[in-house]
Design a protein around this motif. Sequence first.
Motif, PDB file in Angstrom:
ATOM      1  N   SER A 399      28.579  36.266  27.002  1.00 12.22           N
ATOM      2  CA  SER A 399      29.770  36.131  27.839  1.00 12.22           C
ATOM      3  C   SER A 399      29.926  34.690  28.321  1.00 12.22           C
ATOM      4  O   SER A 399      31.030  34.139  28.334  1.00 12.22           O
ATOM      5  CB  SER A 399      29.692  37.089  29.027  1.00 12.22           C
ATOM      6  OG  SER A 399      30.808  36.929  29.875  1.00 12.22           O
ATOM      7  N   VAL A 400      28.808  34.075  28.743  1.00  7.52           N
ATOM      8  CA  VAL A 400      28.861  32.667  29.168  1.00  7.52           C
ATOM      9  C   VAL A 400      29.267  31.781  27.997  1.00  7.52           C
ATOM     10  O   VAL A 400      30.077  30.852  28.144  1.00  7.52           O
ATOM     11  CB  VAL A 400      27.508  32.224  29.735  1.00  7.52           C
ATOM     12  CG1 VAL A 400      27.504  30.725  30.012  1.00  7.52           C
ATOM     13  CG2 VAL A 400      27.163  32.995  30.993  1.00  7.52           C
ATOM     14  N   ARG A 401      28.726  32.078  26.833  1.00  6.92           N
ATOM     15  CA  ARG A 401      29.017  31.263  25.667  1.00  6.92           C
ATOM     16  C   ARG A 401      30.501  31.266  25.316  1.00  6.92           C
ATOM     17  O   ARG A 401      31.029  30.267  24.813  1.00  6.92           O
ATOM     18  CB  ARG A 401      28.199  31.758  24.474  1.00  6.92           C
ATOM     19  CG  ARG A 401      28.076  30.735  23.341  1.00  6.92           C
ATOM     20  CD  ARG A 401      27.360  31.350  22.144  1.00  6.92           C
ATOM     21  NE  ARG A 401      26.104  31.983  22.493  1.00  6.92           N
ATOM     22  CZ  ARG A 401      24.962  31.319  22.676  1.00  6.92           C
ATOM     23  NH1 ARG A 401      24.928  30.010  22.561  1.00  6.92           N
ATOM     24  NH2 ARG A 401      23.860  31.984  22.984  1.00  6.92           N
ATOM     25  N   ASN A 402      31.176  32.355  25.608  1.00  2.29           N
ATOM     26  CA  ASN A 402      32.586  32.490  25.235  1.00  2.29           C
ATOM     27  C   ASN A 402      33.558  32.114  26.354  1.00  2.29           C
ATOM     28  O   ASN A 402      34.765  32.291  26.201  1.00  2.29           O
ATOM     29  CB  ASN A 402      32.863  33.933  24.803  1.00  2.29           C
ATOM     30  CG  ASN A 402      32.090  34.308  23.547  1.00  2.29           C
ATOM     31  OD1 ASN A 402      31.892  33.484  22.658  1.00  2.29           O
ATOM     32  ND2 ASN A 402      31.631  35.563  23.472  1.00  2.29           N
ATOM     33  N   LEU A 403      33.043  31.616  27.436  1.00  2.00           N
ATOM     34  CA  LEU A 403      33.916  31.280  28.559  1.00  2.00           C
ATOM     35  C   LEU A 403      34.854  30.122  28.214  1.00  2.00           C
ATOM     36  O   LEU A 403      34.492  29.187  27.500  1.00  2.00           O
ATOM     37  CB  LEU A 403      33.092  30.895  29.783  1.00  2.00           C
ATOM     38  CG  LEU A 403      32.444  32.028  30.586  1.00  2.00           C
ATOM     39  CD1 LEU A 403      31.591  31.460  31.705  1.00  2.00           C
ATOM     40  CD2 LEU A 403      33.514  32.965  31.163  1.00  2.00           C
ATOM     41  N   ASN A 404      36.028  30.195  28.769  1.00  2.00           N
ATOM     42  CA  ASN A 404      37.001  29.106  28.671  1.00  2.00           C
ATOM     43  C   ASN A 404      37.915  29.229  29.884  1.00  2.00           C
ATOM     44  O   ASN A 404      38.827  30.042  29.909  1.00  2.00           O
ATOM     45  CB  ASN A 404      37.804  29.206  27.377  1.00  2.00           C
ATOM     46  CG  ASN A 404      38.714  28.013  27.161  1.00  2.00           C
ATOM     47  OD1 ASN A 404      38.807  27.127  28.012  1.00  2.00           O
ATOM     48  ND2 ASN A 404      39.419  27.997  26.035  1.00  2.00           N
ATOM     49  N   PHE A 405      37.654  28.434  30.902  1.00  2.00           N
ATOM     50  CA  PHE A 405      38.375  28.625  32.146  1.00  2.00           C
ATOM     51  C   PHE A 405      38.688  27.274  32.792  1.00  2.00           C
ATOM     52  O   PHE A 405      38.225  26.216  32.344  1.00  2.00           O
ATOM     53  CB  PHE A 405      37.564  29.486  33.114  1.00  2.00           C
ATOM     54  CG  PHE A 405      36.276  28.849  33.581  1.00  2.00           C
ATOM     55  CD1 PHE A 405      36.223  28.155  34.789  1.00  2.00           C
ATOM     56  CD2 PHE A 405      35.108  28.951  32.825  1.00  2.00           C
ATOM     57  CE1 PHE A 405      35.048  27.562  35.212  1.00  2.00           C
ATOM     58  CE2 PHE A 405      33.931  28.362  33.261  1.00  2.00           C
ATOM     59  CZ  PHE A 405      33.890  27.671  34.455  1.00  2.00           C
ATOM     60  N   SER A 406      39.458  27.356  33.860  1.00  2.00           N
ATOM     61  CA  SER A 406      39.824  26.166  34.619  1.00  2.00           C
ATOM     62  C   SER A 406      38.937  26.065  35.850  1.00  2.00           C
ATOM     63  O   SER A 406      38.980  26.944  36.725  1.00  2.00           O
ATOM     64  CB  SER A 406      41.303  26.237  35.023  1.00  2.00           C
ATOM     65  OG  SER A 406      41.668  25.126  35.804  1.00  2.00           O
TER      66      SER A 406
END
Length: 877
Positions: A399-406
């Motif tokens: 889940s951390v690996r796939n994060l993409n956030f502001s």
Amino acid sequence: MRKVYRLSFFFLVTVSVCSFGASVVLRDLCKPSEDIINSLKNKSKLYVNVFYPGRSDPAETAAIAALVARNAINSNPAILEDYELDLYFSDTQCSPSQATWELVRATSSPEHINRTWIMFIGGYCSSSTAPIAAISNSVYSITQISNGAISADLIQKPNETTYSKYDRLFGTLPIESDSNYAREAWMEKNEWSKVAILFEAENIFQQAADNLSQRLLNKTVIRRNFAEDVSSPIDHLKESEVRIIFGWFYEENAGKVICEAKKKDLVSKKYVWILPAWLHNEWWDKNSNYGDCTKEEIHDALTTNMFAIGPYFNDSENVVADSGQTASEFEGKYNECLQMHGGNLATNSTHPYRKSMYDAVLATALALDEVATSFSSSGKSLADISYNDTDMYNNITESVRNLNFSGISGPVKFGENGRNSRPIAVYQYKRNSMGKIDLLSNVIVTFDGNETTNVMEPDWHGGQRPRDRPNVMMVKLPHQLLIAFLVLIAVAIVIVAAVLVFNLVTCTTEILSPSGPHMNTVILIGCLVVLLTTLALGHENSDAYGVPDNIVAGLCNFRLWFWTLGFSISFGALFSKQYQIYRVYTNEELKNKDFKHWNFFLVIAGFLFLDMVLLIPWTANSQWRLTNTTQQNYDDREDINYEIKMCSCETWGYWIGALFVYKMLLIVFGFFLAYESRNVKYVHITDSLYVSFAMFTAMGILLVGGLASLVLVIISCPECVTASYVITVLTIIIAILAPLLILFIPRFVKMYKGETSLLSQQEGPDGDIAEPANKPGGSYRPSIQPSLEMYSTNGYEANRHSSVDSGNGTTDDNEHSHAYNTIMGRTTVGNGDVLEGTFTESSVAMMTFEPEFEPSQSNVENGVAMDNSEGIGIHDV
């Protein structure tokens, strides 16, 4: 491998039971509002341990930023709706052993025995992050997000099939090596191709330096590291004439490095220093290790072309993070908590890594929220996690690996190596409106891949961008000067040639024959050789004729040989004459003996032999070439180095030193001979007095001019090239013409007056001045007028009739006859008597007849009778 880690871990657990230490508790700071507390009453807690590096300002500001993020997340119903994010803090002190101990304490101590850590945050320092990440991965499978730890070792390696101990480590900052592309881009922007890398002897800095060096393979890179002593590497940088310096070192050594650079004049408008931007904010005020400098001196140095390169953090107040909090709201909450903590807003509020910590906490919450959503359908709760639940921990990692956030600092997305790729900015150290040093608010340029933004012209000290190296100006002789001196040399050659022709034409005349004209001919030939060779001087520093370097190098060898041989011929001939005069001075018996010509040539041959002993092996073992010597200019008013072309060869210094010492010793010895025999008059070298004067003049000029020219060559300054050429040429011309004028002008004058001897009329044949007419103890008899008639000779004869003033208006005549073989002579005196005698070459070279004084007495000298009754004496030389 896991078994080894587990055994190590259980050993540490045993130790932790016996030793327990409390870490600094920060979790009670920045308490949430009552509304938030009330909303969390029915929610399950998710425990996250935050590792921070001690009681330093950056550490505590990062911890406060984590608490601000926690409050924002817990108050946002869209994130972890059914859970409360609960943070605990452990102080690693940036120490691997302390970090390991804190991990053991967090997982095994009674204080945390009922808590299962779902994730870890922090580490900050690479040294303390490494053991935490390795142990948590191998023993617990816990995912860790660091807000610092920029070592190139602490990355994931997805392409490797073997086990990696950092597979569960992520970071909100790129590793230090990832910012090197910005360093390279800024070099290209400023047209720098020669740089230095100065780094502390730590693995993290070694990796960054290696990476940058690989990127700059087509550039000139000078590397130096240090452990404790920074003086030696700074000295080397100065010697290397490098101007652009990349530095990697911790805050503890930053002040010491800058101080040493300032003392060595490596901090000025000519130099640029580029430090890492992750140095603790305002280290220049809080660091006590300033070396021998004061804090004010460090401040002055920082405002002299000092920059920093590091991650760019969005400073816009309108940025909205996925936590629901804007950047301006974050600043407000952060300052409130900072005041509650008792911190100083002026020194802590601008540290960049507080934002990276905020984003690390936010990434943790968003990853857990995604896992919670995926497990909700199966009725599984995150609060039920245990260290044996590998499946849930694996899901958290993915889940951390796939994060993409502001985030609060800008976009956050973890790449293949587990790192967030951020734009890299160049910052400049400046004084703000309050006169204090500021860094991170002064963004010069931002590099994001191939994009360049926020471009501003740096505030260059001195008003212009420093160059990576000084301008190189080739030092050349002025064309007009070279032509003028070539003409001057040509005039000197014509003069010497004219004198040579005169000497050859008049060598058999009565006035020149006794002065050794053949020796003078050799002197003149040697002078011509030296002057002709001087025409080849100066072409290495003149492009007037476009002479190729290989031709000029050949001229260097030509000059060496013919200068040396020409000097030995001319000086050797003069030296030989002077030495023969000195022999007469030291041995009275030699006054009446001829000077054998083979002695003369033997001295010259000896000089030439010594020259060959030096020149032949020198030429055989060394090849002359034209080399460029750079003269560094330390004047801040200009940035120019001067390049001087010089003839050189292997072991040049040894050979030229030996040759110079040998010639100087001969010159000094010539001085001695000239001084000792300065008053000697020798009938076989009638210009002996002039020879001494000529020796004095030539040797004095050569000593002064030669030493001055040698000093200028050694100094090798830009102005020295022209000065050395002028002094060398003038020294050669004057050292040749002055002695020749001393030797030959008296000949010209006496020949013009019709005289036939270089000896003064008032001199006797042995060089003594004639006695005055009224000598005490006798009366002068001026009426006697002797004459000498030569009637037989086997050799060359010459009669000279001269008059000697008697002091009463009348004259006494003297006759001189020079004989090389046997001379038969007869003299008639005033009373009619005739004196006859036979005189040999060994006994009589010159006869004088002078009045005698009364009372007279009989004398016999060398078997020649004296008739003292008439007062006539025949004196043998």
